[in-house]
Design a protein around this motif. Sequence first.
Motif, short mmCIF file in Angstrom:
data_model
loop_
_atom_site.label_atom_id
_atom_site.label_comp_id
_atom_site.label_asym_id
_atom_site.label_seq_id
_atom_site.Cartn_x
_atom_site.Cartn_y
_atom_site.Cartn_z
N GLY A 94 0.82 -1.21 0.00
CA GLY A 94 0.00 0.00 0.00
C GLY A 94 0.85 1.26 0.00
N ALA A 95 1.91 1.26 0.81
CA ALA A 95 2.79 2.43 0.85
C ALA A 95 3.51 2.62 -0.48
CB ALA A 95 3.80 2.27 1.98
N GLY A 96 3.95 1.50 -1.09
CA GLY A 96 4.65 1.60 -2.36
C GLY A 96 3.77 2.15 -3.47
N VAL A 97 2.54 1.66 -3.54
CA VAL A 97 1.61 2.14 -4.56
C VAL A 97 1.30 3.62 -4.34
CG1 VAL A 97 -0.75 1.94 -5.44
CG2 VAL A 97 0.60 -0.12 -4.99
N ALA A 98 1.00 3.99 -3.10
CA ALA A 98 0.63 5.37 -2.80
C ALA A 98 1.78 6.33 -3.06
CB ALA A 98 0.16 5.49 -1.35
N LEU A 99 2.99 5.96 -2.64
CA LEU A 99 4.14 6.84 -2.87
C LEU A 99 4.43 7.01 -4.36
CD1 LEU A 99 6.66 5.77 -0.07
CD2 LEU A 99 5.70 8.04 -0.43
N SER A 100 4.34 5.92 -5.11
CA SER A 100 4.60 6.01 -6.55
C SER A 100 3.61 6.93 -7.23
CB SER A 100 4.53 4.60 -7.17
OG SER A 100 5.50 3.75 -6.62
N LEU A 101 2.36 6.87 -6.84
CA LEU A 101 1.33 7.69 -7.46
C LEU A 101 1.42 9.14 -7.01
CD1 LEU A 101 -1.66 5.21 -7.23
CD2 LEU A 101 -0.72 6.14 -9.34
N ILE A 102 1.55 9.36 -5.71
CA ILE A 102 1.51 10.72 -5.18
C ILE A 102 2.73 11.53 -5.59
CG2 ILE A 102 1.57 12.08 -3.05
CD1 ILE A 102 -0.17 9.89 -1.78
N ARG A 103 3.89 10.92 -5.53
CA ARG A 103 5.12 11.68 -5.81
C ARG A 103 5.47 11.72 -7.28
NH1 ARG A 103 8.40 13.02 -1.36
NH2 ARG A 103 9.88 13.66 -2.97
N GLU A 104 5.08 10.70 -8.04
CA GLU A 104 5.62 10.58 -9.40
C GLU A 104 4.55 10.39 -10.47
OE1 GLU A 104 8.52 10.77 -12.16
OE2 GLU A 104 8.79 11.02 -10.00
N LEU A 105 3.91 9.23 -10.45
CA LEU A 105 3.08 8.85 -11.59
C LEU A 105 1.81 9.68 -11.70
CD1 LEU A 105 3.48 4.97 -11.51
CD2 LEU A 105 4.56 6.62 -13.03
N GLY A 106 1.23 10.08 -10.58
CA GLY A 106 0.01 10.87 -10.63
C GLY A 106 0.19 12.17 -11.41
N PRO A 107 1.13 13.03 -11.00
CA PRO A 107 1.34 14.28 -11.75
C PRO A 107 1.78 14.06 -13.19
CG PRO A 107 2.33 14.41 -9.57
CD PRO A 107 1.93 13.00 -9.75
N VAL A 108 2.70 13.12 -13.42
CA VAL A 108 3.25 12.93 -14.77
C VAL A 108 2.18 12.39 -15.73
CG1 VAL A 108 4.90 11.63 -16.15
CG2 VAL A 108 5.62 12.64 -13.99
N LEU A 109 1.50 11.32 -15.32
CA LEU A 109 0.49 10.73 -16.21
C LEU A 109 -0.67 11.68 -16.46
CD1 LEU A 109 0.40 7.03 -14.93
CD2 LEU A 109 1.47 7.94 -17.00
N THR A 110 -1.07 12.42 -15.43
CA THR A 110 -2.14 13.41 -15.63
C THR A 110 -1.73 14.46 -16.65
OG1 THR A 110 -2.93 13.11 -13.36
CG2 THR A 110 -3.60 15.12 -14.49
N ALA A 111 -0.52 14.99 -16.51
CA ALA A 111 -0.05 16.01 -17.45
C ALA A 111 0.03 15.46 -18.87
CB ALA A 111 1.32 16.53 -17.01
N LEU A 112 0.51 14.23 -19.03
CA LEU A 112 0.63 13.65 -20.36
C LEU A 112 -0.74 13.40 -20.98
CD1 LEU A 112 3.55 11.10 -19.83
CD2 LEU A 112 3.65 13.31 -21.00
N MET A 113 -1.68 12.89 -20.20
CA MET A 113 -3.02 12.61 -20.73
C MET A 113 -3.76 13.91 -21.07
SD MET A 113 -2.93 9.43 -20.94
CE MET A 113 -4.59 9.23 -21.57
N VAL A 114 -3.64 14.92 -20.22
CA VAL A 114 -4.29 16.20 -20.50
C VAL A 114 -3.66 16.86 -21.72
CG1 VAL A 114 -4.76 18.52 -19.62
CG2 VAL A 114 -5.04 16.54 -18.13
N THR A 115 -2.36 16.68 -21.89
CA THR A 115 -1.70 17.21 -23.09
C THR A 115 -2.29 16.59 -24.35
OG1 THR A 115 0.38 17.60 -21.91
CG2 THR A 115 0.50 17.40 -24.30
N GLY A 116 -2.46 15.27 -24.33
CA GLY A 116 -3.00 14.60 -25.50
C GLY A 116 -4.46 14.93 -25.76
N ARG A 117 -5.25 15.11 -24.70
CA ARG A 117 -6.67 15.35 -24.90
C ARG A 117 -7.01 16.82 -25.04
NH1 ARG A 117 -11.41 16.85 -23.96
NH2 ARG A 117 -10.60 18.33 -22.46
N ALA A 118 -6.56 17.65 -24.09
CA ALA A 118 -6.93 19.07 -24.09
C ALA A 118 -5.86 19.95 -24.74
CB ALA A 118 -7.20 19.54 -22.67
N GLY A 119 -4.59 19.64 -24.49
CA GLY A 119 -3.52 20.49 -25.02
C GLY A 119 -3.50 20.51 -26.54
N SER A 120 -3.68 19.35 -27.16
CA SER A 120 -3.70 19.31 -28.62
C SER A 120 -4.87 20.12 -29.17
CB SER A 120 -3.79 17.86 -29.09
OG SER A 120 -4.96 17.23 -28.57
N SER A 121 -6.01 20.04 -28.51
CA SER A 121 -7.17 20.80 -28.95
C SER A 121 -6.96 22.31 -28.81
CB SER A 121 -8.41 20.37 -28.16
OG SER A 121 -9.55 21.07 -28.57
#
Length: 269
Positions: A94-121
Amino acid sequence: MSIQPVSAFSPLAWLGRSAIGYTSGLGRLGIFLGYGLFSIFKPPFNFRRFLDQVYFIGPKSMFVVSLTGLFTGMVLGIQGYYALSQVGSETVLGAGVALSLIRELGPVLTALMVTGRAGSSIAAELGIMRISEQIDALETMDINPMRFLIGPRFAAAIVTFPLLVAIVDVVGIIGGYLTGVVLLGINSGTYISHMEHFIVLRDVTDGFIKTFVFSIIVALICCFKGFNAHTRSGSFGAKGVSYATTSAVVNTSITILLADYVLTSLLMR
């Protein structure tokens, strides 16, 4: 002895032209960033356009970022379990999953997905407005296009990105719970208690610092590429919009990954 002129095709000439062009581009980008941020606070504030952009960047991106967070958390749960089980530490999944998402993957993946969906538009919309001379028409009517078009998009990105990242983090932790607890049989209390024990306020703060920087990057590059779609030599009309959109997505994605490395290096000290 006469001095021979440097050939236009020599490596030194090419390197000089590239350096000058790159530096000039960074300067224009910096000026655009300054005007974009300043236009957020310059009255009168167009609240209606701001809400339209908040809805476009935020709620319309919720499904894709939630789905990304869910499956990312589920994959982290499976991979983390089998990695941690090799050393008998699967209880801290649980700690490993939460730390990976909160510190790293959450911000990065959100930014990449929003770039592809909203940024391109955003880049395509501004590019079409530029080549159809709508932006020139705004200037003719004494309407500042930076305040009218760019400011609301900057403000909306800054407001919506933290909310989207929070959704990704929560949904991803739930995905890790589903695979770790429901599928692989880890004790539910152990999963949650270790997560509560290891996650501290600084982890959340560092994640949202990245989120803020990524929101600026996405808004800046996508707006800049669309707003200046007419400046690339040999690209006019639909070709210019196509190039601006593709360039916006690629450059934004690369900049996000580069900024993530720099921020991680600074914040982990």
